[in-house]
Design an enzyme around this catalytic site. Sequence first.
Site, PDB file in Angstrom:
ATOM      1  N   ASP A 165       1.974  10.705   0.572  1.00 35.63           N
ATOM      2  CA  ASP A 165       2.848   9.679   1.152  1.00 35.63           C
ATOM      3  C   ASP A 165       2.967   8.491   0.204  1.00 35.63           C
ATOM      4  O   ASP A 165       2.934   7.330   0.620  1.00 35.63           O
ATOM      5  CB  ASP A 165       2.323   9.239   2.518  1.00 35.63           C
ATOM      6  CG  ASP A 165       3.407   8.557   3.371  1.00 35.63           C
ATOM      7  OD1 ASP A 165       4.603   8.723   3.050  1.00 35.63           O
ATOM      8  OD2 ASP A 165       3.058   7.863   4.338  1.00 35.63           O
ATOM      9  N   GLU A 167     -11.841  -2.575   2.856  1.00 36.94           N
ATOM     10  CA  GLU A 167     -11.462  -3.905   2.391  1.00 36.94           C
ATOM     11  C   GLU A 167      -9.979  -4.161   2.659  1.00 36.94           C
ATOM     12  O   GLU A 167      -9.161  -3.236   2.676  1.00 36.94           O
ATOM     13  CB  GLU A 167     -11.743  -4.056   0.897  1.00 36.94           C
ATOM     14  CG  GLU A 167     -10.894  -3.183  -0.008  1.00 36.94           C
ATOM     15  CD  GLU A 167     -11.107  -3.487  -1.484  1.00 36.94           C
ATOM     16  OE1 GLU A 167     -11.153  -4.680  -1.843  1.00 36.94           O
ATOM     17  OE2 GLU A 167     -11.226  -2.526  -2.265  1.00 36.94           O
ATOM     18  N   ASN A 204       3.247   1.681   0.061  1.00 41.02           N
ATOM     19  CA  ASN A 204       1.844   2.114  -0.022  1.00 41.02           C
ATOM     20  C   ASN A 204       1.222   1.828  -1.382  1.00 41.02           C
ATOM     21  O   ASN A 204       0.168   2.380  -1.713  1.00 41.02           O
ATOM     22  CB  ASN A 204       1.724   3.601   0.308  1.00 41.02           C
ATOM     23  CG  ASN A 204       1.809   3.864   1.801  1.00 41.02           C
ATOM     24  OD1 ASN A 204       1.623   2.953   2.597  1.00 41.02           O
ATOM     25  ND2 ASN A 204       2.098   5.096   2.173  1.00 41.02           N
ATOM     26  N   ASP A 211      -3.252   3.673   2.340  1.00 42.93           N
ATOM     27  CA  ASP A 211      -2.765   4.556   3.404  1.00 42.93           C
ATOM     28  C   ASP A 211      -2.943   6.032   3.054  1.00 42.93           C
ATOM     29  O   ASP A 211      -2.011   6.715   2.627  1.00 42.93           O
ATOM     30  CB  ASP A 211      -1.303   4.259   3.739  1.00 42.93           C
ATOM     31  CG  ASP A 211      -0.969   4.708   5.165  1.00 42.93           C
ATOM     32  OD1 ASP A 211      -1.767   5.466   5.748  1.00 42.93           O
ATOM     33  OD2 ASP A 211       0.080   4.303   5.691  1.00 42.93           O
ATOM     34  N   LYS A 262       4.826   5.869  -1.686  1.00 42.42           N
ATOM     35  CA  LYS A 262       6.110   5.198  -1.508  1.00 42.42           C
ATOM     36  C   LYS A 262       5.904   3.713  -1.793  1.00 42.42           C
ATOM     37  O   LYS A 262       4.753   3.246  -1.897  1.00 42.42           O
ATOM     38  CB  LYS A 262       6.636   5.414  -0.089  1.00 42.42           C
ATOM     39  CG  LYS A 262       5.696   4.952   1.010  1.00 42.42           C
ATOM     40  CD  LYS A 262       6.246   5.325   2.388  1.00 42.42           C
ATOM     41  CE  LYS A 262       5.283   4.919   3.505  1.00 42.42           C
ATOM     42  NZ  LYS A 262       5.809   5.306   4.836  1.00 42.42           N
ATOM     43  N   PRO A 263       6.970   2.942  -1.942  1.00 43.79           N
ATOM     44  CA  PRO A 263       6.803   1.536  -2.354  1.00 43.79           C
ATOM     45  C   PRO A 263       5.903   0.709  -1.444  1.00 43.79           C
ATOM     46  O   PRO A 263       5.185  -0.175  -1.919  1.00 43.79           O
ATOM     47  CB  PRO A 263       8.244   1.010  -2.352  1.00 43.79           C
ATOM     48  CG  PRO A 263       9.067   2.217  -2.671  1.00 43.79           C
ATOM     49  CD  PRO A 263       8.379   3.353  -1.963  1.00 43.79           C
TER      50      PRO A 263
END
Length: 254
Positions: free
Chosen positions: A144, A97, A149, A161, A146-147
């Site tokens: 991973d 999606e 993702n 991700d 982080k902002p």
Amino acid sequence: MPDELAEHLDALKRDDCYRVDAVLKQSPYETTERVFFKGENESELGPFVRKLIDREAGIGSAYESIRAAQRAGRRFRHLPRIIDCYEAGPCLVVVMEHIGGETLADVVYRCDASVALACDVFPRLCDAVAELHEGFPAPIIHRDLKPSNVMLSRDSMTIIDFGIARAYKEESDEDTRRFGTRAYAPPEQFGFGQTDVRSDVYALGMLLYFCLTERTPDAKARAAGFADPRIPESFRQVIAKAAAFDPQNRYASA
């Protein structure tokens, strides 16, 4: 050989069902596209996200784990719905999606970093990461976080991700060598041992720092013990414990 040919033709047929609208991201190992499903009478459904992942890179297996859990009836509040996973030549193809909203980076820049924003966002982010760690037979370590993702809308938060995410293997001594984003990745992800749930806890500490300061954490911030006029002492202690160099000194879970 007939089975391999049938699988190849099936993959081609499935690929032909989608129209590529845009290439969102490209790396040597992975291409991310925005696509629309082409139905009869030229009707279209979408958008969806399609990822083409190089199998030889040793990444992408988390998408298959999430897909299998969803097909078995599991419902996740904070993970995207995986619509299809299949092999196409050297690639794993993942269709999922399309998540709307803003990234956490966008939200922090638009609203400005603050204790109020952190108190709103961070508990939900911990719940989202806990879904990955607790919702599968073996914890899935994102590796991973982080902002960019983390996707936010008015009613939802979704982690995205999972390219370098991996299932924790108790017998392993180290990870596959996919490093993630240095500012948010823990030391063990760079060859000092195997990542586990505490590796994502490290990234959560870095994300809390970002929510409070609008700054990417760096060596200078660590050297200062994450002290900053914008960070209350109780929050600073949480960040310092979450981001301890030794995983044994971190929080044991999200």
